[in-house]
Scaffold this motif. Structure first.
Motif, mmCIF file in Angstrom:
data_model
loop_
_atom_site.group_PDB
_atom_site.id
_atom_site.type_symbol
_atom_site.label_atom_id
_atom_site.label_comp_id
_atom_site.label_asym_id
_atom_site.label_seq_id
_atom_site.Cartn_x
_atom_site.Cartn_y
_atom_site.Cartn_z
ATOM 1 N N TYR A 19 0.868 -1.142 -0.034
ATOM 2 C CA TYR A 19 -0.008 0.112 -0.031
ATOM 3 C C TYR A 19 0.702 1.287 -0.093
ATOM 4 O O TYR A 19 2.063 1.243 0.667
ATOM 5 C CB TYR A 19 -1.126 -0.149 1.188
ATOM 6 C CG TYR A 19 -0.462 -0.271 2.474
ATOM 7 C CD1 TYR A 19 0.048 0.704 3.212
ATOM 8 C CD2 TYR A 19 -0.258 -1.415 3.104
ATOM 9 C CE1 TYR A 19 0.531 0.556 4.501
ATOM 10 C CE2 TYR A 19 0.153 -1.826 4.354
ATOM 11 C CZ TYR A 19 0.790 -0.820 4.953
ATOM 12 O OH TYR A 19 1.190 -1.158 6.360
ATOM 13 N N ASN A 33 7.022 5.501 -2.452
ATOM 14 C CA ASN A 33 5.748 5.319 -3.185
ATOM 15 C C ASN A 33 6.151 4.603 -4.468
ATOM 16 O O ASN A 33 5.577 3.682 -5.028
ATOM 17 C CB ASN A 33 4.812 6.162 -3.192
ATOM 18 C CG ASN A 33 4.011 6.454 -1.941
ATOM 19 O OD1 ASN A 33 3.688 5.396 -1.383
ATOM 20 N ND2 ASN A 33 3.642 7.616 -1.782
ATOM 21 N N THR A 59 -4.303 -1.389 -1.286
ATOM 22 C CA THR A 59 -4.123 0.251 -1.299
ATOM 23 C C THR A 59 -5.529 0.826 -0.980
ATOM 24 O O THR A 59 -5.349 1.809 -0.131
ATOM 25 C CB THR A 59 -3.854 0.580 -2.849
ATOM 26 O OG1 THR A 59 -2.566 -0.057 -3.033
ATOM 27 C CG2 THR A 59 -3.554 2.077 -2.953
ATOM 28 N N ALA A 60 -6.483 0.508 -1.686
ATOM 29 C CA ALA A 60 -7.821 1.303 -1.221
ATOM 30 C C ALA A 60 -7.911 1.103 0.331
ATOM 31 O O ALA A 60 -8.768 2.100 0.973
ATOM 32 C CB ALA A 60 -8.867 0.625 -2.266
ATOM 33 N N THR A 61 -7.799 -0.303 0.843
ATOM 34 C CA THR A 61 -8.144 -0.443 2.317
ATOM 35 C C THR A 61 -7.180 0.305 3.258
ATOM 36 O O THR A 61 -7.678 0.869 4.149
ATOM 37 C CB THR A 61 -8.021 -1.899 2.476
ATOM 38 O OG1 THR A 61 -9.034 -2.575 1.837
ATOM 39 C CG2 THR A 61 -8.432 -2.397 3.847
ATOM 40 N N ASP A 63 -5.700 2.866 3.329
ATOM 41 C CA ASP A 63 -5.899 4.484 3.017
ATOM 42 C C ASP A 63 -5.713 5.221 4.357
ATOM 43 O O ASP A 63 -6.506 5.392 5.160
ATOM 44 C CB ASP A 63 -7.040 4.938 2.333
ATOM 45 C CG ASP A 63 -7.215 6.302 1.841
ATOM 46 O OD1 ASP A 63 -6.557 7.282 2.715
ATOM 47 O OD2 ASP A 63 -7.769 6.636 0.816
ATOM 48 N N ALA A 66 -8.279 8.070 4.824
ATOM 49 C CA ALA A 66 -9.638 7.501 5.224
ATOM 50 C C ALA A 66 -9.791 6.794 6.476
ATOM 51 O O ALA A 66 -10.650 6.676 7.281
ATOM 52 C CB ALA A 66 -10.106 6.973 4.002
#
Length: 97
Positions: A19, A33, A59-61, A63, A66
Motif C-alpha cells: 500500500y 511510493n 491500497t484502497a483499504t 488508506d 480515510a
C-alpha cells in the motif's frame, strides 16, 4: 517448484501488494511510493501470468487518510484494525470453491 508440480496440489499462491502512503505521512517510508508501486506492479504481472497465483492490492483499504486507525503510530505498519481489514481482503481467497 516441487509443490507446484505435484498434480495433487491445488494450492494458490497469494501475493500482497504494497500500500502506498502520502509522501508526507510522517514515516520512515516517505518518498518510497514509486518503489513500492513498482513492486506491486511486478507482483500483478506474476499473478496475471500464472493461474495458481492471486494478487491482492491493499491500497484502497490501507488508506491512511480515510482509515488512520488502521496504522500503528509509525504511520507505516498496520494496527490490529488494519491487519483485520487486510485479512478481510484475503478471506475470499481461502474460502474454497
Amino acid at each position: 517448484e516441487a509443490i507446484r508440480s505435484d498434480p495433487a496440489n491445488d494450492a494458490t499462491m497469494v501475493l500482497m501488494g504494497y500500500y502506498t502512503l502520502p509522501d508526507d505521512a510522517g514515516s520512515d517510508w516517505d518518498g518510497c511510493n514509486d518503489a513500492m508501486g513498482e513492486l506491486s506492479a511486478r507482483y500483478q504481472i506474476v499473478a496475471d501470468a500464472a493461474a495458481d497465483v492471486e494478487f491482492v492490492d491493499p491500497t484502497a483499504t490501507m488508506d491512511i487518510v480515510a482509515n488512520p486507525d488502521f496504522f500503528m503510530p509509525d504511520n507505516v505498519h498496520p494496527s490490529t484494525y488494519g491487519a483485520d481489514a487486510m485479512g478481510d481482503l484475503f478471506a475470499p481467497l481461502f474460502a474454497g470453491p
